[in-house]
Design an enzyme around this catalytic site. Sequence first.
Site, PDB file in Angstrom:
ATOM      1  N   ASP A 122     -53.392 -78.998 -12.733  1.00  0.00           N
ATOM      2  CA  ASP A 122     -51.992 -79.168 -12.355  1.00  0.00           C
ATOM      3  C   ASP A 122     -51.881 -80.301 -11.344  1.00  0.00           C
ATOM      4  O   ASP A 122     -52.551 -80.287 -10.315  1.00  0.00           O
ATOM      5  CB  ASP A 122     -51.458 -77.870 -11.738  1.00  0.00           C
ATOM      6  N   TYR A 124     -49.263 -82.999  -9.055  1.00  0.00           N
ATOM      7  CA  TYR A 124     -48.246 -82.797  -8.021  1.00  0.00           C
ATOM      8  C   TYR A 124     -47.537 -84.133  -7.884  1.00  0.00           C
ATOM      9  O   TYR A 124     -47.518 -84.738  -6.843  1.00  0.00           O
ATOM     10  CB  TYR A 124     -49.004 -82.406  -6.737  1.00  0.00           C
ATOM     11  N   HIS A 129     -40.322 -83.606  -5.268  1.00  0.00           N
ATOM     12  CA  HIS A 129     -40.824 -82.237  -5.093  1.00  0.00           C
ATOM     13  C   HIS A 129     -41.825 -82.171  -3.937  1.00  0.00           C
ATOM     14  O   HIS A 129     -41.756 -81.280  -3.095  1.00  0.00           O
ATOM     15  CB  HIS A 129     -41.478 -81.739  -6.391  1.00  0.00           C
ATOM     16  N   GLU A 196     -42.151 -78.012 -15.331  1.00  0.00           N
ATOM     17  CA  GLU A 196     -43.163 -79.045 -15.541  1.00  0.00           C
ATOM     18  C   GLU A 196     -43.260 -79.407 -17.016  1.00  0.00           C
ATOM     19  O   GLU A 196     -42.755 -78.702 -17.884  1.00  0.00           O
ATOM     20  CB  GLU A 196     -44.545 -78.555 -15.063  1.00  0.00           C
ATOM     21  N   ASP A 228     -44.855 -73.277 -14.566  1.00  0.00           N
ATOM     22  CA  ASP A 228     -45.992 -72.910 -13.725  1.00  0.00           C
ATOM     23  C   ASP A 228     -45.531 -71.866 -12.711  1.00  0.00           C
ATOM     24  O   ASP A 228     -45.133 -72.193 -11.589  1.00  0.00           O
ATOM     25  CB  ASP A 228     -46.514 -74.177 -13.031  1.00  0.00           C
ATOM     26  N   TYR A 239     -53.164 -70.691   0.949  1.00  0.00           N
ATOM     27  CA  TYR A 239     -53.471 -72.030   0.445  1.00  0.00           C
ATOM     28  C   TYR A 239     -54.289 -72.911   1.387  1.00  0.00           C
ATOM     29  O   TYR A 239     -54.859 -73.918   0.957  1.00  0.00           O
ATOM     30  CB  TYR A 239     -52.194 -72.747  -0.007  1.00  0.00           C
ATOM     31  N   LYS A 248     -50.766 -68.725  -7.880  1.00  0.00           N
ATOM     32  CA  LYS A 248     -50.505 -69.572  -9.035  1.00  0.00           C
ATOM     33  C   LYS A 248     -51.144 -69.063 -10.325  1.00  0.00           C
ATOM     34  O   LYS A 248     -50.626 -69.331 -11.409  1.00  0.00           O
ATOM     35  CB  LYS A 248     -51.093 -70.971  -8.769  1.00  0.00           C
TER      36      LYS A 248
HETATM   37 MN    MN Z   1     -47.345 -76.497 -10.523  1.00  0.00          MN
END
Ligand code: MN
Length: 411
Positions: A122, A124, A129, A196, A228, A239, A248
């Site tokens: 994934d 970013y 965002h 996404e 996602d 995290y 996630k």
């Molecule tokens: Mn994501």
Amino acid sequence: MNSWKSYPENSDFSIYNLPFGIFSVNGSSPRLCSAIGDEVIDLRAAAQLGLFDSLSIEPSVWDSNTLNDFISLGKKITKEVRIILQSELCKEDSKLKSSTDVFIAMNEVRMHMPVKVGDYTDFYSSREHATNLGKLFRDPDNALLPNWLHIPVGYHGRASSIIESGLDIYRPCGQQKPADGPPVYGPTKRLDFELEVAFIIGKESELGNAISTESAEEYIFGLVLFNDWSARDIQKWEYVPLGPFLGKNFASSISPWIVTLEALNDFRVSGPQQDPPVLPYLKYEGIRNIDLHLEVILQPENSSENTISVSNFKYMYWNMAQQLAHHTVNGCNVKVGDMMASGTISGKDEKSYGSMIEISRGGKETIKLSDGQERKFIEDNDTVIMRGYCEKDGKRVGFGEVRTKVLPAKK
Ligand code: MN
């Protein structure tokens, strides 16, 4: 291009699209298909008419329950299958015209996972965002971390929990840390989606070999819509320092149709200007972004649809070629069926935010739904639907939808 097959004018599955998927009908074993209008095209039945004889494809490929073997034939073959199909659907003397078993109404079939996903990454890559999240999770004044404009930031996700549209998910449980107390365990209170788009690898690369931005598109078979799913409270606590984990990996949902890169060619647009300039291995030529209109719809149980976000894949700061070049620049290899998601796609406008955490500004604001209900995050029995399509000069190429209902947490 004019097909003898009639379909609704606003259909995602026009003659210009011809995506690939996996379907079953009346409990049959799943096999390969394409689509036009409201009908599925049974590719095994089409192959039995001799349509693809010139390509010498093993008959078993059409019977597979994933597209992996088909994709592995290589773009030379898979492109040709699509071109043959397109020309047969336009040709007045096509064998398809009199066939009774090639076309099946979409509402009679079940769609399945189109590919067996090997590895999932994934990214970013939406500047808006990353900025919005940086403000919410960290520092409102220095939202973008120093690496962001230099690296297509990403992480390795979990392939086992990527699911097809139509499957329900359970509200995940996990650790959360209330502001004024010790950590607690329970169902997430901040369930979120992420809008996404993901691309699917269509060609294997060798360990130790980097893929250049120039050759990257040879390695991309096609694209799907990608939700996602994220549990923001679990994410926030876990995290640091290694990044996303249980917040996630409980589920990501995808649309069932893989729209080929070739079908998206007409909808290319330039991406945002990249400043500061990127390192040489991330430089690229050509027009690499795609003008793909995206929508997120929230539908509470027994209620109507509410469009809560309207965004576009063209906003991506880092394009797919750069993502793939970066992913492999250290020699990391990719395999057919690997999935690479864009990262949440947000635009500048607040109506184009691609997640609830942005829409509700970290849970500080509520949005009002058409039936009077309010939302900050996704509630039990809500259904989240994402739709996407490209449209230009009377041509429409769409993805259909990815739809997922959230069930209450398992006791
Ligand atoms: Mn994501």
